[in-house]
Structures are given as C-alpha cells and as structure tokens.
Design a protein around this motif. Structure first.
Motif, short mmCIF file in Angstrom:
data_model
loop_
_atom_site.label_atom_id
_atom_site.label_comp_id
_atom_site.label_asym_id
_atom_site.label_seq_id
_atom_site.Cartn_x
_atom_site.Cartn_y
_atom_site.Cartn_z
N LEU A 19 50.22 96.83 110.94
CA LEU A 19 49.48 98.05 111.26
C LEU A 19 48.19 97.98 110.46
O LEU A 19 48.22 98.05 109.23
N ARG A 20 47.07 97.89 111.15
CA ARG A 20 45.84 97.58 110.42
C ARG A 20 44.61 98.14 111.12
O ARG A 20 44.43 97.99 112.32
N THR A 21 43.77 98.86 110.35
CA THR A 21 42.43 99.15 110.84
C THR A 21 41.52 98.03 110.36
O THR A 21 41.62 97.59 109.21
N LEU A 22 40.66 97.55 111.22
CA LEU A 22 39.91 96.32 110.96
C LEU A 22 38.80 96.54 109.94
O LEU A 22 37.88 97.33 110.17
N LYS A 23 38.89 95.79 108.83
CA LYS A 23 37.88 95.90 107.75
C LYS A 23 37.47 94.52 107.24
O LYS A 23 36.91 94.42 106.14
N ALA A 24 37.79 93.47 107.96
CA ALA A 24 37.41 92.12 107.56
C ALA A 24 37.31 91.26 108.81
O ALA A 24 37.93 91.55 109.83
N ASN A 25 36.54 90.16 108.70
CA ASN A 25 36.21 89.38 109.88
C ASN A 25 37.29 88.39 110.30
O ASN A 25 37.04 87.18 110.43
N VAL A 26 38.49 88.90 110.51
CA VAL A 26 39.55 88.09 111.11
C VAL A 26 40.35 88.99 112.04
O VAL A 26 40.73 90.10 111.68
N GLN A 27 40.55 88.51 113.27
CA GLN A 27 41.39 89.23 114.22
C GLN A 27 41.87 88.25 115.28
O GLN A 27 41.06 87.54 115.88
N VAL A 28 43.17 88.21 115.50
CA VAL A 28 43.77 87.32 116.48
C VAL A 28 44.56 88.13 117.49
O VAL A 28 44.71 89.34 117.37
N GLY A 29 45.07 87.43 118.52
CA GLY A 29 45.96 88.06 119.48
C GLY A 29 45.29 88.93 120.52
O GLY A 29 45.95 89.75 121.17
N LEU A 30 43.98 88.75 120.72
CA LEU A 30 43.27 89.54 121.73
C LEU A 30 43.24 88.80 123.06
O LEU A 30 43.41 87.57 123.12
N GLN A 31 43.03 89.54 124.12
CA GLN A 31 42.85 88.92 125.44
C GLN A 31 41.62 88.03 125.40
O GLN A 31 40.62 88.36 124.74
N PRO A 32 41.64 86.87 126.08
CA PRO A 32 40.48 85.97 126.08
C PRO A 32 39.19 86.70 126.44
O PRO A 32 39.13 87.44 127.41
N GLY A 33 38.18 86.50 125.62
CA GLY A 33 36.87 87.10 125.87
C GLY A 33 36.68 88.48 125.27
O GLY A 33 35.54 88.96 125.15
N ARG A 34 37.78 89.14 124.84
CA ARG A 34 37.66 90.52 124.34
C ARG A 34 36.85 90.56 123.04
O ARG A 34 35.97 91.41 122.87
N GLY A 35 37.14 89.67 122.14
CA GLY A 35 36.42 89.65 120.87
C GLY A 35 34.94 89.35 121.06
O GLY A 35 34.08 89.97 120.42
N GLU A 36 34.63 88.43 121.95
CA GLU A 36 33.24 88.06 122.20
C GLU A 36 32.47 89.23 122.83
O GLU A 36 31.30 89.48 122.49
N ARG A 37 33.13 89.97 123.73
CA ARG A 37 32.48 91.13 124.35
C ARG A 37 32.20 92.21 123.30
O ARG A 37 31.14 92.83 123.30
N LEU A 38 33.16 92.42 122.40
CA LEU A 38 32.94 93.40 121.34
C LEU A 38 31.80 92.97 120.42
O LEU A 38 30.96 93.79 120.03
N SER A 39 31.75 91.68 120.10
CA SER A 39 30.70 91.17 119.20
C SER A 39 29.32 91.35 119.80
O SER A 39 28.34 91.57 119.08
N SER A 40 29.24 91.26 121.12
CA SER A 40 27.93 91.36 121.78
C SER A 40 27.35 92.77 121.71
O SER A 40 26.14 92.95 121.75
N VAL A 41 28.22 93.79 121.63
CA VAL A 41 27.73 95.18 121.60
C VAL A 41 27.90 95.83 120.22
O VAL A 41 27.15 96.76 119.88
N GLU A 42 28.86 95.36 119.42
CA GLU A 42 29.11 95.92 118.09
C GLU A 42 29.35 94.77 117.12
O GLU A 42 30.50 94.38 116.88
N PRO A 43 28.30 94.19 116.56
CA PRO A 43 28.47 93.02 115.68
C PRO A 43 29.41 93.25 114.50
O PRO A 43 30.02 92.30 114.01
N ASP A 44 29.57 94.51 114.07
CA ASP A 44 30.42 94.78 112.91
C ASP A 44 31.79 95.33 113.31
O ASP A 44 32.47 95.95 112.48
N TRP A 45 32.25 95.06 114.53
CA TRP A 45 33.50 95.67 115.00
C TRP A 45 34.72 95.27 114.16
O TRP A 45 35.69 96.01 114.06
N MET A 46 34.66 94.11 113.52
CA MET A 46 35.80 93.66 112.71
C MET A 46 35.81 94.22 111.29
O MET A 46 36.79 94.02 110.57
#
Length: 448
Positions: free
Chosen positions: A401-428
């Motif tokens: 159970l984790r709110t994201l506060k560091a630049n590591v995140q796995v287990g996402l649908q392919p492309g989801r992380g890249e789409r988030l990075s394109s609109v919110e660079p600090d999403w992690m």
C-alpha cells in the motif's frame, strides 16, 4: 514464468543523475532534515541541562558537532565511512559498505551522490543514531518526536471521523452480507492507503497532518489509484474461512500519527468482523525516516486514544489496548527493518524474520520506503510485473500500500507510465498517485 522475469536487473536509483528526484533529495531534502535535527537538539538544550546537568549540555554539543560533520560530508560528496559506535548492527552496516567498495573497486566511488540512493538515505538515519548513541546520556532521545506528536494532535478531526465511522460499521457488522463487508474493507483499506500521504520525511519535517474526513475524500481520490488489487487481498483473507479459523495478518508499518491510526482502524475492523484472528505490527527499533513508527510511537498513540475525551476514539483505544493484552495484536521491531538491504536479501540476512513472515496469511507493506526495498529501488520498466521486481522475495502472500514518492513503479499496463510522464513529469514523486499491489507465488490465477 513470464518473459520479463528473466529480464536483466536494472541499476539502482542514485543521485548520479543531476536533476533526478534522488539527486534533489540528497542535495536538498536530506541536508534540510539534518539541519532540523540539529535545531531540535539545540532548542532542547535547557531540557538536557535540567535532566542531566552539564553532562547533558556536553552531549548535546558533541552530537551537534557529529551531525554538522555528517551534513558537510553529504553536501561535498565525501566517501561513505564505517560506523564506529560498536552497536550490534554496526558490523552488518560495515560489511555492507565493504561489499559496495568491492563492487565499485574504488573507495571514493562509494559516496553520497555516486552510491545507490536507497543505501545512502538509510545510512544517513543510521548515522543520526550513531551521533546520539556515542553521546550518553541523550542516546535514547527521539529527535523526530516533536514532529510526530504535533502531526498526531493536528489530525484529531480526521481521527474522530474515522473512529466514528468504525463504530458505526461495528454496530451492524452481524447484519452485513459478505459483499457489504468487502465494501467496508475496501474503504478502510483506501483510507490506510491515502494515510500514507502523511509522511514527514517527504516534507522534510514540515507539517503534513490529515485535517479532513478521510472517508469523504475517497471518491475523489479513486481515479489516482493506478493498481487496485484489493479484491485479491480480500480473497486471500477470506478464501479458507470454511476450512479453518480466520487468518493472521502482518502489517509492516510506515508512518506514525494519522497513518498509524488508519492502520489500527483497518486491523480492528478485520478482527471484529472475524476475518482475521491475529495481527502482528512491525515497526522500527529506533527513530527512522523522520516519522516512521517506533515501539514508543505505537504504544503512545494507543494511550492517547484511550485518554481522549471523544467517546468513539477512547472506545477504540480501550479495545486496542485489550487486543494487545490478549495477544490478538502484537508489536515487533526486528533490526532488519533499519538495515539498508533490499527485501530480496532478507532470507539470507535475517532468516529468523523471513521464517516468521512465512507464518502469515498476508503481509501488508505500508509506504514508499518499503516499496523501494521490495523492488530494490531500481530503474525498472513500469510494465515489469510486481512479482519480477520482488526478485524472489515471497515469504507469504503480500501487498504493498503506497502513495508514490520516489521514482520507481512497476506492474502498470504497458504504456501507462510513459503516458503519465508525458503530462506529469513528477507523477512518481508527488504523492498524488497510489497503488494497492498484490503478489502471491501460490496464486495460479495471478499473472506474473
């Protein structure tokens, strides 16, 4: 076994990358935390004088001197040095350092900005404790206690709302269907999840208390849960009800104050509903990452709830104390939780703890640091499965159970992380997003 399980293990996050969150943490946030620790000691010198006389003042000066030296080493990227306090874990830390030196083949390369961020951040908190332990009689002073206490007191409205909600649910527990029980579980699980926002290390010790009704906030936060495996958690806790007694839950805690209250409320619900027979809470053996739970924080929080003049909070506190007295709840603080190791090393580094967790039916890991240690804090592709990133760590079914506060995140649908990075660079690292991520090596219907 999925193809990505054979993928090469990526390098660790570090401050080598200028402008990265790891870099900004080592450059700015960690020195700020040290400065606040020094200020706390200085502000309490009269207390040390009153309690210990001149010896207390001398210890305060010596401790501040060591911490000022530590801050300078960090800011000038000096090599990491061995611990000298002779405590039982010092040898383990020093062997870990020696191993890094052998890998790098250069003592200078094992420094604050060049070494893995996970390692040097843990090392900073261990050095804070070294500075205190080398200077009795203030060795046991919790330099983070003021912030944790203030955060708890400023979250009282949210605590009232949550305890009131729990008592209302409990009044009708016997009438609830399995589906209705699950819906209440899911709400309290999400409150525990978002309680992880209240992290004093990410805010460098600034006020980060919970001031609103956490239950009322859930619907607006739902879209920001990137992975929600709460149904798998529920199935794990309830699947064998007809075959035997309710199950054992282990919660590896993160922050004190409001987040701890959310964890206690969730555990209380599961016990009262007959879903869990025993809860083991795991915390830190000394003050760690500013707001992490220690034994003192755990028991102090329950005593505070017992003593409050709010009817439902005090009722919860009395019940929680009875759980502890009866052995339904217990608190544990194994030294491994304050070592720098990734959790995939637990079986070798702390076989007794690994064996203890194997007796659990579900282990819940709270917060960002635990997630970083679960995944090794590495440059994983976001689509790599959670099970792969665990690298063999699977003592029991587990959930992060984790709110994201560091630049590591796995287990996402392919492309989801890249789409988030394109609109919110600090999403992690913004704590805007969260995950409820489950893994079990014995669950055939879960894909890895």
């Amino acid at each position: 076994m999925a193809a990505d399980q054979a993928a090469q293990v990526p390098p660790s996050l570090s401050a080598k990358v200028v402008g990265s969150f790891a870099y900004l943490t080592v450059k700015d946030r960690m020195p700020t935390i040290l400065t606040k620790v020094i200020d706390t000691l200085h502000r309490n010198k009269d207390k040390f004088l009153e309690e210990y006389g001149k010896e207390g003042i001398e210890a305060e000066k010596q401790t501040i001197g060591l911490l000022s030296k530590l801050r300078n080493e960090m800011q000038t990227d000096k090599p990491v040095v061995p611990l000298t306090d002779g405590l039982p874990d010092a040898e383990i830390w020093n062997r870990y350092l020696q191993r890094h030196r052998q890998v790098e083949e250069d003592q200078e390369a094992v420094s604050w900005f060049k070494s893995p961020w996970l390692y040097v951040e843990c090392y900073m908190y261990r050095r804070i404790q070294e500075a205190l332990w080398l200077n009795p009689p203030i060795s046991d002073y919790d330099v983070f206690n003021e912030g944790k206490t203030l955060s708890f007191l400023e979250s009282q409205q949210a605590v009232m709302a949550l305890c009131t909600y729990l008592e209302e649910v409990k009044k009708k527990t016997e009438e609830l269907s399995k589906k209705e029980l699950f819906l209440h579980f899911k709400k309290l699980l999400q409150v525990s999840l978002w309680g992880n926002k209240c992290d004093l290390s990410i805010s460098a010790g600034k006020d980060n208390s919970q001031k609103t009704d956490a239950i009322d906030s859930l619907s607006s936060l739902q879209p920001f849960i990137l992975v929600d495996d709460s149904d798998l958690m529920w199935s794990t806790l309830t699947s064998a009800e007809s075959q035997g007694p309710p199950r054992r839950l282990d919660i590896v805690l993160d922050n004190a104050s409001f987040e701890l209250i959310t964890d206690l409320v969730l555990a209380d619900f599961l016990v009262y509903a007959g879903i869990v027979r025993e809860v083991r809470f795991h915390g830190k053996s000394f003050p760690w990452f500013v707001s992490d739970v220690t034994a003192n924080d755990f028991h102090w929080t329950i005593k505070q709830t017992m003593a409050t003049n709010h009817r439902w909070i005090s009722k919860c506190g009395v019940r929680w104390q009875s759980y502890l007295k009866e052995g339904v709840w217990s608190y544990h603080d194994h030294p491994f939780w304050t070592l720098p190791h990734e959790f995939c090393e637990m079986a070798a580094a702390a076989p007794d703890l690994y064996a203890a967790l194997q007796g659990s039916d579900l282990v819940v890991f709270k917060g960002d640091l635990n997630y970083r240690k679960l995944t090794g804090d590495r440059y994983w592709d976001h689509a790599v499965s959670f099970g792969t990133a665990l690298r063999g760590f699977s003592p029991a079914p587990l959930c992060a159970l984790r709110t994201l506060k560091a630049n590591v995140q796995v287990g996402l649908q392919p492309g989801r992380g890249e789409r988030l990075s394109s609109v919110e660079p600090d999403w992690m690292s913004s704590s805007k997003y969260a995950v409820i991520q489950f893994h079990s090596s014995t669950t055939p219907w879960q894909q890895d």
